[in-house]
Enzyme design. Structure first.
Site, PDB file in Angstrom:
ATOM      1  N   TYR A 183     -20.420 -79.243 -66.636  1.00 34.18           N
ATOM      2  CA  TYR A 183     -20.895 -78.666 -65.378  1.00 34.18           C
ATOM      3  C   TYR A 183     -21.472 -77.260 -65.591  1.00 34.18           C
ATOM      4  O   TYR A 183     -21.315 -76.375 -64.768  1.00 34.18           O
ATOM      5  CB  TYR A 183     -19.770 -78.692 -64.316  1.00 34.18           C
TER       6      TYR A 183
ATOM      7  N   GLY B 246     -15.305 -86.759 -67.814  1.00 33.79           N
ATOM      8  CA  GLY B 246     -16.476 -85.949 -68.114  1.00 33.79           C
ATOM      9  C   GLY B 246     -16.011 -84.644 -68.741  1.00 33.79           C
ATOM     10  O   GLY B 246     -16.110 -84.423 -69.950  1.00 33.79           O
ATOM     11  N   ARG B 247     -15.427 -83.813 -67.891  1.00 33.85           N
ATOM     12  CA  ARG B 247     -14.997 -82.479 -68.301  1.00 33.85           C
ATOM     13  C   ARG B 247     -14.113 -82.493 -69.551  1.00 33.85           C
ATOM     14  O   ARG B 247     -14.296 -81.684 -70.464  1.00 33.85           O
ATOM     15  CB  ARG B 247     -14.206 -81.840 -67.152  1.00 33.85           C
TER      16      ARG B 247
ATOM     17  N   CYS C 223     -30.349 -61.775 -57.868  1.00 30.57           N
ATOM     18  CA  CYS C 223     -30.165 -60.977 -56.652  1.00 30.57           C
ATOM     19  C   CYS C 223     -29.207 -61.652 -55.686  1.00 30.57           C
ATOM     20  O   CYS C 223     -29.615 -62.145 -54.633  1.00 30.57           O
ATOM     21  CB  CYS C 223     -31.516 -60.739 -55.988  1.00 30.57           C
TER      22      CYS C 223
HETATM   23  C1  LIG Z   1     -17.544 -86.589 -61.484  1.00 27.23           C
HETATM   24  C2  LIG Z   1     -16.975 -87.934 -61.645  1.00 27.23           C
HETATM   25  C3  LIG Z   1     -16.240 -88.253 -62.796  1.00 27.23           C
HETATM   26  C4  LIG Z   1     -15.938 -87.253 -63.888  1.00 27.23           C
HETATM   27  O1  LIG Z   1     -15.072 -86.235 -63.473  1.00 27.23           O
HETATM   28  P1  LIG Z   1     -14.434 -85.230 -64.540  1.00 27.23           P
HETATM   29  O2  LIG Z   1     -13.576 -84.350 -63.721  1.00 27.23           O
HETATM   30  O3  LIG Z   1     -15.541 -84.506 -65.197  1.00 27.23           O
HETATM   31  O4  LIG Z   1     -13.647 -86.052 -65.500  1.00 27.23           O
HETATM   32  C5  LIG Z   1     -15.769 -89.547 -62.922  1.00 27.23           C
HETATM   33  N1  LIG Z   1     -15.997 -90.481 -61.970  1.00 27.23           N
HETATM   34  C6  LIG Z   1     -16.694 -90.205 -60.846  1.00 27.23           C
HETATM   35  C7  LIG Z   1     -16.919 -91.278 -59.852  1.00 27.23           C
HETATM   36  C8  LIG Z   1     -17.201 -88.930 -60.646  1.00 27.23           C
HETATM   37  O5  LIG Z   1     -17.874 -88.664 -59.534  1.00 27.23           O
END
Ligand SMILES: *Cc1c(COP(=O)(O)O)cnc(C)c1O
Length: 431
Positions: free
Chosen positions: A389, A290-291, A360
């Site tokens: 994120y 993802g990241r 706040c």
């Molecule tokens: C969050 C998640 C990912 C992605 O994680 P990244 O650190 O953004 O690469 C992949 N697989 C599962 C099961 C996750 O929960």
């Protein structure tokens, strides 16, 4: 690589002047680079070319439909963690046959929806969930394809809130229990065993935890392949990115190791480390980054509202808050912050300043005691590496409307999510 750089003192995303975009759409505003996202995806995919593979983008990192559409068009699959994410992905053109459904607390309506759409696999996190999915599939006279999420018990050496692969946390099934739970699954008529999955955590910046995890689970993969003919091994996501000095290193290639003060995990390093063990297994490999794919591809633009002095401290109060980007408040994470217009006369004079939001809460900060060029009211700032994120964790706290999002493609920019209005805030409420 990312496509944010200065041209004659102005910060650009690809060929678009960010100050202009801020004028047009207002702030706070998330901006993403389509070119950067595509580049990251194709580089990772190319590095894995010797494997039968499917990159399932982890939708939770950034789930805007325009972003999902980019991935769908590039041929990616999707790792989803809720019915809502599957709905989004399908709306964006995803093939459900390339979607894996993860998460520890799947609900009945989510499971039914995923069965109806025909997802590639349910990644199952407990025996109780396995039975629940089995019952729902049986009631629908259908068969649920499953993989068990195995917890390999390795320390990913990352922030405790984003570590998932040790026995101390709620994720997955212990490696030592795996064989028994698979045997149980094999006896269920509405369950079809198709794979095995793991994911050890996020923002991991060294290869060792990945290698250890693959090696620990590899014997199980062999065993399951011969017993049940499983067809895939998902090794999860978790690749870390550079949050510091990303702008300087971005001008070079941030994934290369050359001359970097901070250690960063490159795509090549990662793939070289895990490839030998994976090739040996001779099975389809799924990845769930993802990241890595979107983190450096986005920034949050915000404007300085007030400069405030209090004792020896100086604060820049900006128009974005922790409700727009919660990572610093939640994980104390570092984001590089740069002026969108480099004012040459102010560049030499730097000072320490806290950059804080209007919410706040004392936790509402983006940077504490950060050395910055002298800031003034009205200055536009870019909070870097906010593509993952970021918006997805935004909330309406303090009744602040959700920010807008825009996508840049070369010299074009499109609004991909309208800023919320005050009317949006009360929609659906009754007195
Ligand atoms: C969050 C998640 C990912 C992605 O994680 P990244 O650190 O953004 O690469 C992949 N697989 C599962 C099961 C996750 O929960």
């Amino acid at each position: 690589m990312h496509s944010f750089r200065y041209r004659e003192g102005k910060l650009y995303c690809e060929d678009v002047d960010l100050a202009r975009v801020a004028e047009e759409f207002g702030t706070p505003l998330y901006i993403y680079s389509a070119g950067t996202i595509f580049d990251h995806y194709t580089r990772l995919d190319a590095a894995l070319a010797s494997l039968d593979r499917l990159i399932c983008y982890a939708v939770k990192a950034n789930s805007n439909r325009a972003i999902l559409k980019l991935f769908a068009e590039a041929g990616a699959g999707f790792d989803i963690v809720s019915g809502g994410e599957l709905f989004r992905a399908i709306k964006a053109g995803a093939d459900p046959q390339k979607c894996t459904f993860a998460g520890v607390g799947k609900a009945r309506d989510e499971i039914e929806y995923a069965l109806e759409r025909g997802v590639y696999s349910f990644n199952v996190e407990s025996e109780a969930e396995l039975e629940y999915i089995g019952r729902i599939a049986a009631a629908k006279k259908s068969c649920a394809p499953i993989a068990l999420r195995i917890n390999p018990d390795v320390d990913p050496r990352t922030h405790e809130y984003i570590a998932t692969g040790s026995h101390e946390n709620k994720f997955g099934i212990a490696l030592s229990d795996a064989v028994t739970v698979y045997e149980h699954a094999a006896q269920m008529r509405s369950i079809d065993i198709v794979g095995v999955q793991m994911h050890i955590g996020s923002q991991i910046t060294e290869t060792k935890p990945f290698i250890d995890a693959v090696n620990k689970v590899a014997p199980l993969v062999r065993d399951l392949k011969s017993k049940y003919g499983i067809t895939f091994f998902s090794i999860g996501g978790g690749l870390g990115i550079v949050y510091e000095s990303s702008l300087e290193s971005g001008a070079k290639e941030w994934w290369s190791d050359a001359g970097s003060a901070k250690h960063q995990l490159s795509i090549k390093e990662y793939v070289d480390a895990i490839l030998p063990a994976l090739c040996d297994l001779n099975i389809r490999v799924l990845l769930e980054p993802g990241r890595l794919l979107v983190g450096n591809a986005g920034v949050l633009l915000t404007r300085v509202r007030y400069i405030k002095r209090s004792g020896h401290k100086k604060f820049a109060i900006v128009d974005a808050g922790m409700n727009d980007l919660i990572r610093p408040a939640l994980y104390r994470s570092y984001h590089e912050i740069v002026p969108v217009e480099e004012k040459i006369e102010r560049k030499r004079k730097t000072e320490k300043i806290d950059i804080v939001g209007p919410v706040c809460e004392s936790g509402d900060f983006f940077a504490l005691d950060r050395e910055m060029p002298e800031l003034r009211e009205g200055d536009l700032l870019a909070i870097m590496s906010a593509g993952a994120y970021g918006f997805v964790m935004a909330s309406n706290y303090n009744s602040r409307p959700l920010p807008a999002e825009a996508l840049v493609r070369r010299d074009k920019v499109a609004l991909i999510r309208k800023r919320q209005s005050w009317e949006d805030l009360v929609r659906g409420e009754t007195e």
